[in-house]
Design a protein around this motif. Structure first.
Motif, PDB file in Angstrom:
ATOM      1  N   ILE A1285       0.879  -1.187   0.000  1.00 19.40           N
ATOM      2  CA  ILE A1285       0.000   0.000   0.000  1.00 19.40           C
ATOM      3  C   ILE A1285       0.913   1.233   0.000  1.00 19.40           C
ATOM      4  O   ILE A1285       2.079   1.139   0.337  1.00 19.40           O
ATOM      5  N   THR A1286       0.375   2.367  -0.414  1.00 18.27           N
ATOM      6  CA  THR A1286       1.246   3.536  -0.613  1.00 18.27           C
ATOM      7  C   THR A1286       0.712   4.735   0.146  1.00 18.27           C
ATOM      8  O   THR A1286      -0.485   4.900   0.300  1.00 18.27           O
ATOM      9  N   ILE A1287       1.687   5.575   0.586  1.00 20.76           N
ATOM     10  CA  ILE A1287       1.289   6.837   1.237  1.00 20.76           C
ATOM     11  C   ILE A1287       2.081   7.977   0.589  1.00 20.76           C
ATOM     12  O   ILE A1287       3.225   7.801   0.199  1.00 20.76           O
ATOM     13  N   ILE A1288       1.432   9.117   0.437  1.00 21.03           N
ATOM     14  CA  ILE A1288       2.174  10.336   0.099  1.00 21.03           C
ATOM     15  C   ILE A1288       2.168  11.154   1.395  1.00 21.03           C
ATOM     16  O   ILE A1288       1.117  11.659   1.798  1.00 21.03           O
ATOM     17  N   PRO A1289       3.310  11.236   2.062  1.00 20.17           N
ATOM     18  CA  PRO A1289       3.294  11.829   3.410  1.00 20.17           C
ATOM     19  C   PRO A1289       3.228  13.350   3.368  1.00 20.17           C
ATOM     20  O   PRO A1289       3.428  13.969   2.324  1.00 20.17           O
ATOM     21  N   GLN A1290       2.961  13.896   4.562  1.00 17.45           N
ATOM     22  CA  GLN A1290       2.804  15.346   4.684  1.00 17.45           C
ATOM     23  C   GLN A1290       4.147  16.056   4.469  1.00 17.45           C
ATOM     24  O   GLN A1290       4.232  17.033   3.761  1.00 17.45           O
ATOM     25  N   ASP A1291       5.219  15.528   5.104  1.00 19.77           N
ATOM     26  CA  ASP A1291       6.541  16.141   4.944  1.00 19.77           C
ATOM     27  C   ASP A1291       7.292  15.397   3.860  1.00 19.77           C
ATOM     28  O   ASP A1291       7.530  14.196   3.984  1.00 19.77           O
ATOM     29  N   PRO A1292       7.677  16.080   2.798  1.00 20.92           N
ATOM     30  CA  PRO A1292       8.416  15.380   1.737  1.00 20.92           C
ATOM     31  C   PRO A1292       9.864  15.137   2.165  1.00 20.92           C
ATOM     32  O   PRO A1292      10.644  16.079   2.230  1.00 20.92           O
ATOM     33  N   VAL A1293      10.194  13.903   2.514  1.00 19.58           N
ATOM     34  CA  VAL A1293      11.548  13.595   2.991  1.00 19.58           C
ATOM     35  C   VAL A1293      12.338  12.932   1.880  1.00 19.58           C
ATOM     36  O   VAL A1293      11.885  11.964   1.283  1.00 19.58           O
ATOM     37  N   LEU A1294      13.531  13.488   1.597  1.00 22.90           N
ATOM     38  CA  LEU A1294      14.441  12.853   0.637  1.00 22.90           C
ATOM     39  C   LEU A1294      15.735  12.512   1.355  1.00 22.90           C
ATOM     40  O   LEU A1294      16.070  13.129   2.370  1.00 22.90           O
ATOM     41  N   PHE A1295      16.444  11.525   0.836  1.00 18.13           N
ATOM     42  CA  PHE A1295      17.703  11.115   1.459  1.00 18.13           C
ATOM     43  C   PHE A1295      18.861  11.497   0.546  1.00 18.13           C
ATOM     44  O   PHE A1295      18.682  11.601  -0.665  1.00 18.13           O
TER      45      PHE A1295
END
Length: 1446
Positions: A1285-1295
């Motif tokens: 299942i997938t979520i688009i989270p509130q805070d866009p976190v990149l590594f």
């Protein structure tokens, strides 16, 4: 002098036959009555004027007359009167032949006058506040020592001759000697302090000279630490001269003048260049380097001027230490010569033994005084540099600030100050070591002639090898590169752990970390092997140098014989030689590093500051900018052009414009933070500033709001109410006394922003500069704040307000609106005026008026999960670190490795014992016809035994590999609640510092300890071989040693912990200040922050100071134990002169000379291991934390294509953040059909986000079940669930890593699929224009992409996975409206055949959904289609009305 003595009927001044060539030595009567009496007097009279001048220059306040002072005066008068009485007695008794008694007449009068001078000095010292006099102490020591010889003579006379004629004189002498002894005894105590003594003062100020040089004043703390664990309150306050205030106030003036000189030079150079043409690039680089160098030397000069004089006293100590150090082998030579002479009287042997003991003791005392001075200077240098850097960070301009990151500035105060401290300690070795090496070689040449050159050749061969190894090891510092990479990655993992769990990406990142770790361990292994070779070569250097010299010596000439004197004096000199040889390369590298650090510090401290004339304070109204052009750097392009703004007093001005149009820069220009190219900025009165990103201190909510002002209760309550903080304070565990974590750890974005606003409102300033404070709060909260604070009816209605905003609904109420486009004001006027002009502003309003209607952004539901406390990393472990930690450590290595290692050490030391013993047998070999027989064979055996000893050892790094692996797996398997309650700093510390300690510190410490323990055993065996009776002395000394060491280790470990605990707040505060410098400046709070920084540095130094004194205390006491071994070996050898050979004596005494060093090293390495074994304990601490469910369930029969339809069913579902807390969700029963679009709405804390956390099992159900496609999600593996299942989270976190890795860390998709997802996410054009396209490196946190682009990358992730269920946690208003529109349209098109759950913050996005669920206090209050809910006029209807949708 002889004639003068003859006149008084005495022998000549000196007679060798009476003093040296006799069994009963004595000094002549003339010498006793002249030189021995006059020498102390000459010392006092010669130096008294200089001492008086010193006292005159250093006034410490008058001391009132104490009993000690009175006793000294009384004794002084008695001593003086004795001399005068003796003088008059001789005058009366011998008046007839007075010229025959001139010696006896002069000596008492000189003595008495000298004592009168001493009494005057006592009074002068009292007036000038000197409590313990070194000057007088040395005088009384000399007086007593000089009286000992006459004392002995008179006792012998009393025993063997009749003294009835001279009874009065004898009684007088004994009384006089007793009084001198009493006076010396009183000099061992310090007088009372001058008036106004500080509380809990450092006892060094109360200590006498004797107590200071022996560090006895420190014993109290050691005993206290042994009895009970030390706490911060047990430590003494810093001395006045060690405090930040005192140090920095002296230094700052000098540094400012030095800086001014430098800047003048630069201006002059710049003017010269301006006359000519532009400099070529090379010349520019050269100029830059010269500037850095000169600023570094300026800093060094300033520091030297302030701390140099005190440092020179230490240098004097080390010079005398060296003199005594080289005297010891000469005395050893005399002792061995005495052993050879059969006729030599025994007293000479005892004399040499005692002399050697005294020289060893003086050497120890001087060495530790030197080290104490160096560490004190080092500590002061650290305080000074920290203070200067801190003050600079408050005034540095933005251009300079951009050249160095926060991390680099913190590095200046942590790493670079440490380098300077090391430099202070090792600087003298740079010039002293070559002199010591030259002296050693000179004395070796004296003993062995040209053969000493063979030793030099060996040194030249061995030490470049060590240099080569050091170079190799420094190249292997790539280990540090891998370690940095691993720590950076761990930091990102900990910061983005929630995303990792949502996407089930833990495994991919686990592999990445382990990849770094493997490379790190590989490099570490090579480094350890090289280190072991280097240690082996160093340990065997004594043997190799000796082997080369003795070999060349005996092979070049048959007449060259090795006797005990030659062998063991040479060995003692070689042992001395090792110290400077090992110190020199280290001192050189430390100096080089210090020069680099000085350049870095100089460059930073000379960087440009904010100009005070950027903003002028005027009596005019409001804010005025007249034709202003501003830029962030001198050379850079302007960020604002042709700015003309007039803000009348009491008006509300709104600043609007697209992202990056220069809105924040305008506020910065008003604050004077930007570079003013032209024009004028004038501001009336005080300013309060609310930055765009709220800056929150690591303090309580109240301290953040009050911000250094006094708390006025009614106004404070009014401010909290206006800023809508009262409901939040009810949720926080300790109300407004709740400690807010680092960077606002336990507050949501909106709460931080409101605290930041409250700080400004509380200030009651004249002008308010508000940088978009309403973007991070709910719609209704934003409206409340505008009405109650900013708007025409708010508490700031009479103040001048400049508000940057994205919110259109507030604009009609603004007095003036400024529209910024690319750094220029294109339009200005009231709302109606701008609309009527039909310009860019009017278009903007019409486009987004329908979309805006504000956005109920929820402040993340942290309130429910707020930590009741913030754990700090105090690491309060048992004082004696528990035995099981050692067991644990050795268990992870395994006994199969430990036993062979210990055996190898034992074998190595056995070989060392054998070759040394062989050497002593060789030295005792009789000399036949001027030669020794079989020298070749002896040399061969010596060589063979020596090379056996040269083997290489290595302790494995198995332990750290296992411990790191376990720690990493345990942390990644921990549930989200663990990360919320554990500061990431603590976790990162485990992966960085603690693992580093287990990698390097513990193995090195254990290696060193084992080596020295076996070395000590060797020395004890040798001493007992020579004199078995030594056992009687060694046993009590061993007990004393164990006793002293146990006291020290307990206290040292605690001091180390206290020091490291008090060090973190300095860096936290530093970090905080650098990040919030603009806010601190705007509020004018610089002075308060400087005082706070001083307090933190001083608090840290209160535990650092006793920590290094503890080492000195231990070393001085231990070295007396070691010197006791030297004395015992020497005295017992003299006693057994008839039975012992010179060879065995030489062996025993030369080895016992090493004991002091060995003992110090054992305790040092033992303490290091004790201090660092805590790391094992700290790492193990996180092994037993609660774990989340299994990632994969064995034998699970989950179909590959699950979920196929995407139905979700909740059955009486309930959720708690932690046991004992309120229910976050309760009684949720609902069924979501396939392809259904469901919006979830509700106020802050209603439980919207909790639903998403439940579906992903970030939190496990407290009751009830969730079924997806009929499968109970509690029965499958977490990764099976989260990856489907997938979520688009509130805070866009990149590594940090490539863009491809950020989209697909498992490499599961093809490039085509990725490009398709990027195209759908409207990113294809952007990515294809990047230099490396998909391999473009994202920086930490994805900071080289804008917020909107990061949000689109998160959308691309979801499009790539394309699962049947999508949870969308809508982004906050920080994303501009255009990006938001893009995201919404893509989701509608691409996820048409999926089930979509949207946690909505903007109601307009869900108005076309099939169903809306309204959450309230954890349960569903309403559920139906949007149209039905609006017509039923319930909660949803009210929310729509507030947002202006109905």
């Amino acid at each position: 002098m002889d004639a003068f003595c003859e006149l008084s009927g005495l022998d000549p001044l000196w007679d060798w036959n009476r003093t040296w060539y006799t069994d009963k030595p004595d000094l002549t009567e003339c010498f006793q009555n002249t030189v021995l009496v006059w020498f102390p007097c000459v010392y006092l009279w010669l130096l008294a004027p200089f001492y008086a001048l010193h006292l005159y220059c250093h006034d410490h306040g008058r001391i009132s007359v104490s009993s000690l002072c009175t006793a000294k005066m009384v004794l002084g008068f008695l001593l003086a009167s004795f001399g005068f009485v003796e003088f008059f007695y001789i005058l009366l008794e011998r008046s007839q032949e007075i010229q025959n008694h001139m010696v006896f007449l002069l000596s008492p009068i000189i003595r008495s006058l000298t004592v009168v001078l001493a009494i005057c000095i006592i009074q002068l010292e009292r007036i000038r506040g000197c409590r313990s006099s070194v000057f007088l102490f040395l005088f009384w020591v000399l007086a007593v020592v000089c009286s000992l010889v006459p004392m002995r003579s008179k006792i012998l006379l009393v025993m063997y001759e009749d003294i009835s004629n001279d009874l009065v004189r004898y009684m007088a002498f004994f009384s006089y000697f007793s009084l001198q002894l009493a006076q010396l005894f009183l000099c061992c105590f310090a007088d009372q302090p001058p008036e106004g003594k500080t509380v809990n003062a450092c006892p060094v100020q109360d200590a006498s000279f004797l107590s200071k040089i022996l560090f006895w004043w420190f014993t109290g703390l050691v005993v206290k630490g042994y009895r009970t664990p030390l706490e911060a309150k047990d430590l003494w306050n810093l001395r006045e001269e060690d405090r930040s205030n005192k140090i920095i106030s002296d230094l700052e003036e000098e540094w400012t003048t030095e800086c001014a000189k430098l800047q003048q030079q630069e201006k002059a150079m710049a003017a010269d260049v301006a006359l000519g043409t532009r400099l070529p690039d090379q010349a520019q680089i050269l100029r830059k380097l010269q500037k850095e160098q000169s600023s570094g030397f300026c800093l060094l000069r300033t520091l030297a001027r302030n701390f140099g004089p005190y440092f020179l006293t230490g240098t004097l100590c080390i010079i005398f230490h060296d003199i005594f150090m080289f005297a010891i082998p000469q005395v050893l030579s005399l002792l061995l010569g005495f052993m050879k002479e059969e006729e030599a009287p025994l007293w000479k042997g005892y004399f040499y033994a005692t002399l050697m003991f005294l020289l060893s003791c003086l050497q120890s005392l001087l060495n530790h005084q030197y080290m104490y001075t160096c560490f004190t200077v080092g500590m002061r240098v650290k305080t000074a540099v920290m203070g200067l850097v801190y003050r600079k960070s408050l005034v540095i301009n933005s251009a300079s600030r951009r050249t160095c990151t926060v991390g680099e500035i913190v590095n200046l105060v942590s790493a670079d100050t440490q380098k300077l401290m090391d430099f202070v300690v090792y600087f003298n070795a740079v010039w002293l070591a070559p002199i010591e090496i030259a002296l050693c070689l000179f004395f070796l040449w004296q003993h062995l002639g040209p053969s000493a050159l063979a030793g030099i050749a060996t040194v030249i061969l061995i030490f470049p090898l060590n240099g080569f190894i050091a170079k190799k090891r420094s190249k292997l510092q790539v280990q540090m590169k891998y370690m940095d990479g691993r720590i950076k990655l761990m930091n990102e993992i900990l910061n983005g752990i929630k995303i990792l769990k949502f996407y089930a990406w833990e495994k991919a990142f686990l592999e990445q970390v382990l990849g770094y770790r493997e490379k790190e361990l590989k490099a570490l292994k090579k480094s350890q092997i090289l280190y072991s070779i280097s240690i082996a070569s160093f340990n065997s250097s004594t043997f190799l140098i000796a082997f080369a010299m003795f070999g060349v010596y005996v092979l070049t000439d048959d007449k060259n014989v090795l006797d005990a004197q030659k062998v063991f004096v040479s060995m003692a000199l070689i042992n001395i030689l090792k110290t400077p040889l090992s110190q020199l390369p280290f001192a050189m590298s430390t100096t080089m590093q210090a020069i680099v650090s000085l350049k870095r510090l100089g460059k930073y401290l000379c960087s440009e500051e904010l100009k005070e004339d950027n903003v002028t304070k005027t009596p005019l109204n409001g804010v005025l900018i007249d034709n202003g052009t501003f830029s962030w750097t001198k050379e850079g392009p302007p960020c604002l052009r042709r700015i003309n703004v007039r803000v009348p007093k009491g008006s509300l001005v709104a600043v609007v414009g697209h992202v990056g149009s220069g809105k924040s820069s305008l506020l910065s220009a008003m604050l004077g933070e930007t570079e003013k190219r032209s024009g004028n900025v004038s501001v009336k009165g005080s300013v309060a500033y609310v930055p765009q990103q709220a800056w929150i201190q690591n303090a309580t909510v109240q301290e953040n709001v009050v911000f250094g002002r006094e708390k006025q209760k009614t106004w404070y309550q009014r401010v909290l109410e206006a800023c809508a903080l009262l409901p939040d304070l009810n949720i926080l565990p300790a109300g407004d006394s709740t400690e807010i974590g680092e960077k606002g750890l336990n507050l949501s974005g909106g709460q931080k922003q409101r605290v930041s606003l409250a700080r400004a409102v509380y200030r009651k300033a004249d002008i308010y500069l508000l940088d978009d404070p309403l973007s991070a709060v709910d719609a209704h909260v934003g409206q409340h704040i505008f009405d109650k604070v900013i708007g025409p009816k708010g508490v700031l209605r009479d103040k001048t307000r400049v508000l940057v905003t994205h919110g259109m609904s507030f604009l009609p109420q603004a007095d003036l609106i400024l529209v910024l486009v690319e750094g220029e004001i294109t339009e200005s006027g009231s709302y109606q005026e701008l609309l009527s002009r039909h310009g860019a502003f009017a278009d903007f309003i019409h486009t987004f008026a329908s979309n805006d209607r504000k956005e109920s952004i929820t402040e993340a539901a942290t309130q429910r999960g707020v930590c009741p406390f913030l754990p700090t990393d105090w690491g309060m472990f048992s004082p004696q670190v528990r035995l099981e930690m050692y067991m644990e450590y050795f268990k992870t290595i395994g006994m199969a490795f430990i036993i062979p290692i210990v055996f190898l050490y034992a074998f190595q030391q056995g070989a060392s014992l054998a070759y040394n013993y062989w050497l002593s047998l060789w030295a005792d070999e009789p000399i036949v016809n001027g030669t020794q027989i079989d020298t070749d064979m002896k040399l061969a055996v010596y060589g063979a035994l020596g090379f056996e000893h040269t083997n290489v050892l290595m302790l494995c790094i198995i332990a750290s590999r296992h411990l790191h692996m376990d720690l990493l797996k345990n942390v990644l398997h921990s549930p989200m609640s663990f990360f919320e309650t554990t500061p990431s700093g603590n976790l990162l510390n485990r992966f960085a510092k603690e693992i580093d300690a287990i990698d390097c510190m513990i193995p090195d410490g254990l290696k060193m300890m084992l080596g020295y323990l076996f070395k000590l055993m060797e020395v004890c065996i040798i001493v007992m071989l020579a004199t078995p009776f030594a056992m009687v002395v060694l046993l009590p000394l061993a007990i004393l040693y164990a006793f002293v060491q146990s006291f020290y280790v307990a206290t040292s470990c605690q001091l180390r912990r206290l020091e490291s605990v008090s060090r973190s707040p300095i860096y936290t505060h530093f970090n905080e200040t650098v990040q919030g410098a603009s806010v601190i400046r705007a509020f004018g709070e610089q002075h308060r922050f400087i005082v706070q920084a001083n307090k933190r540095v001083d608090f840290n130094q209160t535990s650092y100071f006793p920590r290094f004194v503890a080492t000195r205390w231990l070393a001085v006491n231990l070295e007396f134990v070691g010197n006791g071994v030297v004395l015992a070996a020497a005295i017992l050898s003299v006693m057994g002169k008839d039975t012992l050979s010179p060879g065995i004596v030489g062996l025993a005494v030369s080895h016992s000379l090493q004991v002091t060093g060995i003992l110090s090293w054992i305790v040092r390495s033992w303490t290091d291991v004790e201090n660092n074994i805590v790391s094992v304990e700290r790492v193990k601490e996180y092994f037993d934390t609660p774990k989340e469910a299994a990632w994969k369930v064995e034998g699970s029969s989950l179909p590959l294509a699950w979920p196929q339809t995407g139905t979700i069913e909740f059955q009486d579902y309930g959720l708690q953040y932690r046991k004992g807390l309120d229910w976050a969700l309760r009684g949720i029963t609902l069924k979501i059909q396939e392809r259904e679009k469901v919006g979830i709405v509700g106020r802050t804390g209603a439980g919207k986000s909790s639903l998403a956390l439940g579906i992903f099992r970030i939190l496990e159900a407290a009751k009830g079940e969730i079924y997806i496609d009929g499968v109970n999600i509690a029965e499958i593996g977490l990764h099976d669930l989260r990856s489907r299942i997938t979520i688009i989270p509130q805070d866009p976190v990149l590594f940090s890593g490539s863009l491809r890795m950020n989209l697909d860390p498992f490499d599961a998709y093809t490039d085509e699929e990725i490009w398709t997802s990027l195209e759908l996410a409207h990113l294809k054009n952007f990515v294809s224009n990047l230099p490396d396209k998909l391999n473009y490196e994202c920086s930490e946190g994805g900071e080289n992409l804008s917020l909107g682009q990061r949000q689109l990358v998160c959308l691309a992730r979801a499009l790539l996975r394309k699962t049947k269920i999508l949870v969308l946690d809508e982004a906050t208003a920080a994303v501009d409206l255009e990006t938001d529109t893009l995201i919404q349209s893509t989701i509608r098109q691409q996820f048409e055949d999926c089930t979509v759950l949207t946690i909505a913050h903007r109601l307009n996005t869900i108005m076309d959904y099939t169903r809306v669920i309204v959450m309230d206090k954890g349960h569903i209050s309403e559920m139906d289609s949007p149209a039905n809910l609006i017509s039923s006029r319930g909660q949803f209807y009210c929310m729509c009305r507030e947002a202006g949708l109905v």
